[in-house]
Write a protein that holds these residues in place. Structure first.
Motif, PDB file in Angstrom:
ATOM      1  N   ASP A 117      -5.362  -2.035  25.731  1.00  0.00           N
ATOM      2  CA  ASP A 117      -6.046  -2.832  24.721  1.00  0.00           C
ATOM      3  C   ASP A 117      -5.789  -2.290  23.316  1.00  0.00           C
ATOM      4  OD1 ASP A 117      -7.511  -5.280  24.752  1.00  0.00           O
ATOM      5  OD2 ASP A 117      -9.201  -4.227  23.871  1.00  0.00           O
ATOM      6  N   SER A 118      -4.529  -2.236  22.983  1.00  0.00           N
ATOM      7  CA  SER A 118      -4.083  -1.697  21.700  1.00  0.00           C
ATOM      8  C   SER A 118      -3.178  -2.710  21.009  1.00  0.00           C
ATOM      9  CB  SER A 118      -3.321  -0.386  21.933  1.00  0.00           C
ATOM     10  OG  SER A 118      -2.875   0.161  20.719  1.00  0.00           O
ATOM     11  N   ILE A 119      -3.474  -2.985  19.749  1.00  0.00           N
ATOM     12  CA  ILE A 119      -2.738  -3.982  18.962  1.00  0.00           C
ATOM     13  C   ILE A 119      -1.998  -3.276  17.823  1.00  0.00           C
ATOM     14  CG2 ILE A 119      -3.097  -5.843  17.286  1.00  0.00           C
ATOM     15  CD1 ILE A 119      -3.189  -6.940  20.015  1.00  0.00           C
ATOM     16  N   PRO A 120      -0.720  -3.603  17.589  1.00  0.00           N
ATOM     17  CA  PRO A 120       0.050  -2.913  16.537  1.00  0.00           C
ATOM     18  C   PRO A 120      -0.501  -3.081  15.128  1.00  0.00           C
ATOM     19  CG  PRO A 120       1.510  -4.167  17.983  1.00  0.00           C
ATOM     20  CD  PRO A 120       0.110  -4.554  18.334  1.00  0.00           C
ATOM     21  N   CYS A 121      -1.141  -4.210  14.853  1.00  0.00           N
ATOM     22  CA  CYS A 121      -1.695  -4.451  13.511  1.00  0.00           C
ATOM     23  C   CYS A 121      -3.072  -5.097  13.649  1.00  0.00           C
ATOM     24  CB  CYS A 121      -0.767  -5.335  12.681  1.00  0.00           C
ATOM     25  SG  CYS A 121      -1.311  -5.538  10.957  1.00  0.00           S
ATOM     26  N   VAL A 122      -4.093  -4.252  13.754  1.00  0.00           N
ATOM     27  CA  VAL A 122      -5.450  -4.769  13.922  1.00  0.00           C
ATOM     28  C   VAL A 122      -5.919  -5.510  12.675  1.00  0.00           C
ATOM     29  CG1 VAL A 122      -6.617  -2.666  13.149  1.00  0.00           C
ATOM     30  CG2 VAL A 122      -7.731  -4.182  14.791  1.00  0.00           C
ATOM     31  N   ARG A 123      -5.375  -5.132  11.528  1.00  0.00           N
ATOM     32  CA  ARG A 123      -5.733  -5.808  10.268  1.00  0.00           C
ATOM     33  C   ARG A 123      -5.435  -7.302  10.335  1.00  0.00           C
ATOM     34  NH1 ARG A 123      -2.426  -3.380   7.326  1.00  0.00           N
ATOM     35  NH2 ARG A 123      -0.885  -4.955   6.814  1.00  0.00           N
ATOM     36  N   GLU A 124      -4.328  -7.656  10.978  1.00  0.00           N
ATOM     37  CA  GLU A 124      -3.942  -9.063  11.063  1.00  0.00           C
ATOM     38  C   GLU A 124      -4.952  -9.874  11.871  1.00  0.00           C
ATOM     39  OE1 GLU A 124      -1.873 -12.389  10.116  1.00  0.00           O
ATOM     40  OE2 GLU A 124      -1.599 -10.373   9.306  1.00  0.00           O
ATOM     41  N   LEU A 125      -5.619  -9.225  12.827  1.00  0.00           N
ATOM     42  CA  LEU A 125      -6.647  -9.915  13.607  1.00  0.00           C
ATOM     43  C   LEU A 125      -7.973  -9.979  12.865  1.00  0.00           C
ATOM     44  CD1 LEU A 125      -6.159  -8.569  17.255  1.00  0.00           C
ATOM     45  CD2 LEU A 125      -5.305 -10.688  16.256  1.00  0.00           C
ATOM     46  N   MET A 126      -8.339  -8.882  12.215  1.00  0.00           N
ATOM     47  CA  MET A 126      -9.639  -8.791  11.575  1.00  0.00           C
ATOM     48  C   MET A 126      -9.659  -9.356  10.162  1.00  0.00           C
ATOM     49  SD  MET A 126     -10.834  -5.002  12.831  1.00  0.00           S
ATOM     50  CE  MET A 126     -12.431  -5.196  12.061  1.00  0.00           C
ATOM     51  N   MET A 127      -8.519  -9.232   9.457  1.00  0.00           N
ATOM     52  CA  MET A 127      -8.441  -9.652   8.059  1.00  0.00           C
ATOM     53  C   MET A 127      -7.117 -10.367   7.820  1.00  0.00           C
ATOM     54  SD  MET A 127      -9.621  -5.859   6.760  1.00  0.00           S
ATOM     55  CE  MET A 127      -9.856  -6.225   5.021  1.00  0.00           C
ATOM     56  N   PRO A 128      -6.928 -11.533   8.429  1.00  0.00           N
ATOM     57  CA  PRO A 128      -5.626 -12.221   8.355  1.00  0.00           C
ATOM     58  C   PRO A 128      -5.163 -12.438   6.917  1.00  0.00           C
ATOM     59  CG  PRO A 128      -7.090 -13.323   9.895  1.00  0.00           C
ATOM     60  CD  PRO A 128      -7.919 -12.308   9.176  1.00  0.00           C
ATOM     61  N   GLY A 129      -3.906 -12.085   6.659  1.00  0.00           N
ATOM     62  CA  GLY A 129      -3.329 -12.320   5.346  1.00  0.00           C
ATOM     63  C   GLY A 129      -3.621 -11.262   4.308  1.00  0.00           C
ATOM     64  N   VAL A 130      -4.472 -10.283   4.626  1.00  0.00           N
ATOM     65  CA  VAL A 130      -4.801  -9.230   3.664  1.00  0.00           C
ATOM     66  C   VAL A 130      -3.707  -8.160   3.715  1.00  0.00           C
ATOM     67  CG1 VAL A 130      -6.438  -7.413   3.038  1.00  0.00           C
ATOM     68  CG2 VAL A 130      -7.273  -9.624   3.858  1.00  0.00           C
ATOM     69  N   PRO A 131      -3.067  -7.872   2.584  1.00  0.00           N
ATOM     70  CA  PRO A 131      -1.986  -6.875   2.587  1.00  0.00           C
ATOM     71  C   PRO A 131      -2.525  -5.452   2.660  1.00  0.00           C
ATOM     72  CG  PRO A 131      -2.345  -7.684   0.364  1.00  0.00           C
ATOM     73  CD  PRO A 131      -3.234  -8.503   1.258  1.00  0.00           C
ATOM     74  N   GLU A 132      -1.669  -4.548   3.093  1.00  0.00           N
ATOM     75  CA  GLU A 132      -2.040  -3.132   3.198  1.00  0.00           C
ATOM     76  C   GLU A 132      -2.527  -2.576   1.873  1.00  0.00           C
ATOM     77  OE1 GLU A 132       0.252   1.134   3.818  1.00  0.00           O
ATOM     78  OE2 GLU A 132       1.150  -0.683   4.657  1.00  0.00           O
ATOM     79  N   SER A 133      -1.933  -3.038   0.773  1.00  0.00           N
ATOM     80  CA  SER A 133      -2.270  -2.500  -0.554  1.00  0.00           C
ATOM     81  C   SER A 133      -3.735  -2.724  -0.930  1.00  0.00           C
ATOM     82  CB  SER A 133      -1.371  -3.134  -1.617  1.00  0.00           C
ATOM     83  OG  SER A 133      -1.523  -4.545  -1.628  1.00  0.00           O
ATOM     84  N   GLN A 134      -4.382  -3.679  -0.293  1.00  0.00           N
ATOM     85  CA  GLN A 134      -5.778  -3.970  -0.615  1.00  0.00           C
ATOM     86  C   GLN A 134      -6.762  -3.129   0.198  1.00  0.00           C
ATOM     87  OE1 GLN A 134      -6.953  -8.082  -0.818  1.00  0.00           O
ATOM     88  NE2 GLN A 134      -5.106  -8.707  -1.906  1.00  0.00           N
ATOM     89  N   ILE A 135      -6.254  -2.364   1.151  1.00  0.00           N
ATOM     90  CA  ILE A 135      -7.118  -1.521   1.977  1.00  0.00           C
ATOM     91  C   ILE A 135      -7.201  -0.141   1.334  1.00  0.00           C
ATOM     92  CG2 ILE A 135      -7.528  -0.619   4.285  1.00  0.00           C
ATOM     93  CD1 ILE A 135      -7.510  -3.679   4.114  1.00  0.00           C
ATOM     94  N   GLN A 136      -8.370   0.206   0.842  1.00  0.00           N
ATOM     95  CA  GLN A 136      -8.558   1.453   0.107  1.00  0.00           C
ATOM     96  C   GLN A 136      -9.733   2.247   0.673  1.00  0.00           C
ATOM     97  OE1 GLN A 136      -6.394   2.321  -2.247  1.00  0.00           O
ATOM     98  NE2 GLN A 136      -5.302   0.366  -2.213  1.00  0.00           N
ATOM     99  N   TYR A 137      -9.667   3.575   0.529  1.00  0.00           N
ATOM    100  CA  TYR A 137     -10.789   4.411   0.962  1.00  0.00           C
ATOM    101  C   TYR A 137     -12.061   4.079   0.181  1.00  0.00           C
ATOM    102  CZ  TYR A 137      -7.438   7.509   3.386  1.00  0.00           C
ATOM    103  OH  TYR A 137      -6.478   8.025   4.219  1.00  0.00           O
ATOM    104  N   GLU A 138     -11.908   3.944  -1.131  1.00  0.00           N
ATOM    105  CA  GLU A 138     -13.084   3.733  -1.978  1.00  0.00           C
ATOM    106  C   GLU A 138     -13.400   2.246  -2.116  1.00  0.00           C
ATOM    107  OE1 GLU A 138     -14.918   6.276  -2.783  1.00  0.00           O
ATOM    108  OE2 GLU A 138     -13.424   7.522  -1.771  1.00  0.00           O
ATOM    109  N   SER A 139     -13.760   1.639  -1.021  1.00  0.00           N
ATOM    110  CA  SER A 139     -14.122   0.216  -1.021  1.00  0.00           C
ATOM    111  C   SER A 139     -15.642   0.070  -0.963  1.00  0.00           C
ATOM    112  CB  SER A 139     -13.511  -0.475   0.198  1.00  0.00           C
ATOM    113  OG  SER A 139     -14.115  -0.002   1.392  1.00  0.00           O
ATOM    114  N   PRO A 140     -16.173  -1.069  -1.375  1.00  0.00           N
ATOM    115  CA  PRO A 140     -17.629  -1.276  -1.293  1.00  0.00           C
ATOM    116  C   PRO A 140     -18.160  -1.122   0.132  1.00  0.00           C
ATOM    117  CG  PRO A 140     -16.628  -2.932  -2.706  1.00  0.00           C
ATOM    118  CD  PRO A 140     -15.497  -2.181  -2.083  1.00  0.00           C
TER     119      PRO A 140
END
Length: 279
Positions: A129-152
């Motif tokens: 049960d492992s997916i290569p890009c979980v971001r694509e499932l949880m946040m479709p279309g959101v690029p890697e550059s928008q994922i930051q440690y210091e997020s709200p």
């Protein structure tokens, strides 16, 4: 001036101690072909004890735990990348070859990364049960550059008191298994995690997109997928995300959530052993 020097010395000692914390901790048992067991996020290596006990044949089992989880000291960020590099060093220092890697969730991500980096050393992969890009499932279309440690969201997670965090962790645990007596186990693993590792480590996972390295993998691969939310939807996601992975078999496990080995242990062991016997 004297106080300043003392402060610098203390700072250096603290930093040295922190930098020396290992990214991975291994438990080795048995003799035979090497099997690297990689758990998922927050989980200890001991989650694989039952799986190892049910493997057919002779194996040298390397059960890995991660920094910041299961009472292990945390490390600096980036967390995932440091763990990956230390695992590669672990394999190379021990001169392991013809390795079987069994990885669940994030452990499957690490398995893919390692198999792409060391194709001549990895014999086979079992991705649970492992997916290569979980971001694509949880946040479709959101690029890697928008994922930051210091997020709200991260700031909110770090600011939660223990009761608030426990409520959130309980909801997560309940959604990851159909086996009710395992919910508290999952909950306790989450609560035991270092909070910053939990929050920032998951941020590292959201930034991952391992679809771009799949074509570098030569290992024969079994992908076991949970039937959640439906077996049809889950299978379609696996087929899409692993499209570029050669030499793979995708099998869906009915009546299971994320922790397949908890929900369908007998079927899980059967699938694993059949794959390894026929490889």
């Amino acid at each position: 001036m004297k106080n300043f020097k003392i402060t610098l010395v203390l700072f250096a000692i603290v930093n040295l101690a922190f930098s020396q914390a290992p990214a991975i901790i291994s438990e080795v048992s048995g003799n035979g072909s090497p099997v690297l067991f990689l758990p998922g996020f927050t989980n200890p290596g001991s989650i694989w004890h039952d799986t190892a006990a049910n493997l057919q044949g002779n194996h040298e089992n390397h059960m890995i735990s991660y920094a910041g989880f299961d009472g292990n000291a945390p490390i600096a960020m980036p967390w995932y990348e440091t763990i990956k590099k230390e695992l590669i060093t672990y394999i190379e220092k021990r001169k392991l070859t013809n390795i079987i890697i069994i990885g669940h969730s994030m452990g499957g991500n690490l398995a893919v990364d390692i198999a792409a980096a060391l194709p001549n050393k990895i014999k086979s992969l079992i991705l649970v049960d492992s997916i290569p890009c979980v971001r694509e499932l949880m946040m479709p279309g959101v690029p890697e550059s928008q994922i930051q440690y210091e997020s709200p969201y991260n700031k909110q997670m770090l600011a939660m008191d223990d009761d608030q965090f426990k409520q959130t962790a309980m909801m997560m645990a309940q959604n990851m298994t159909n086996t009710k007596d395992k919910v508290d186990t999952l909950l306790n693993w989450i609560l035991k995690a270092d909070r910053k590792t939990y929050v920032y480590g998951y941020t590292d996972l959201l930034k991952l997109d391992l679809r771009k390295v799949l074509d570098k993998i030569t290992a024969k691969t079994l992908i076991l997928g949970a039937a959640f939310p439906t077996i049809e939807m889950a299978k379609a996601n696996y087929e899409k995300q692993y499209a570029d992975l050669p030499n793979k078999t995708i099998e869906m496990i009915p009546d299971s959530k994320h922790f397949i080995m908890f929900d369908q242990p007998d079927l899980f062991y059967k699938k694993v052993n059949t794959f390894l016997i026929n490889e």
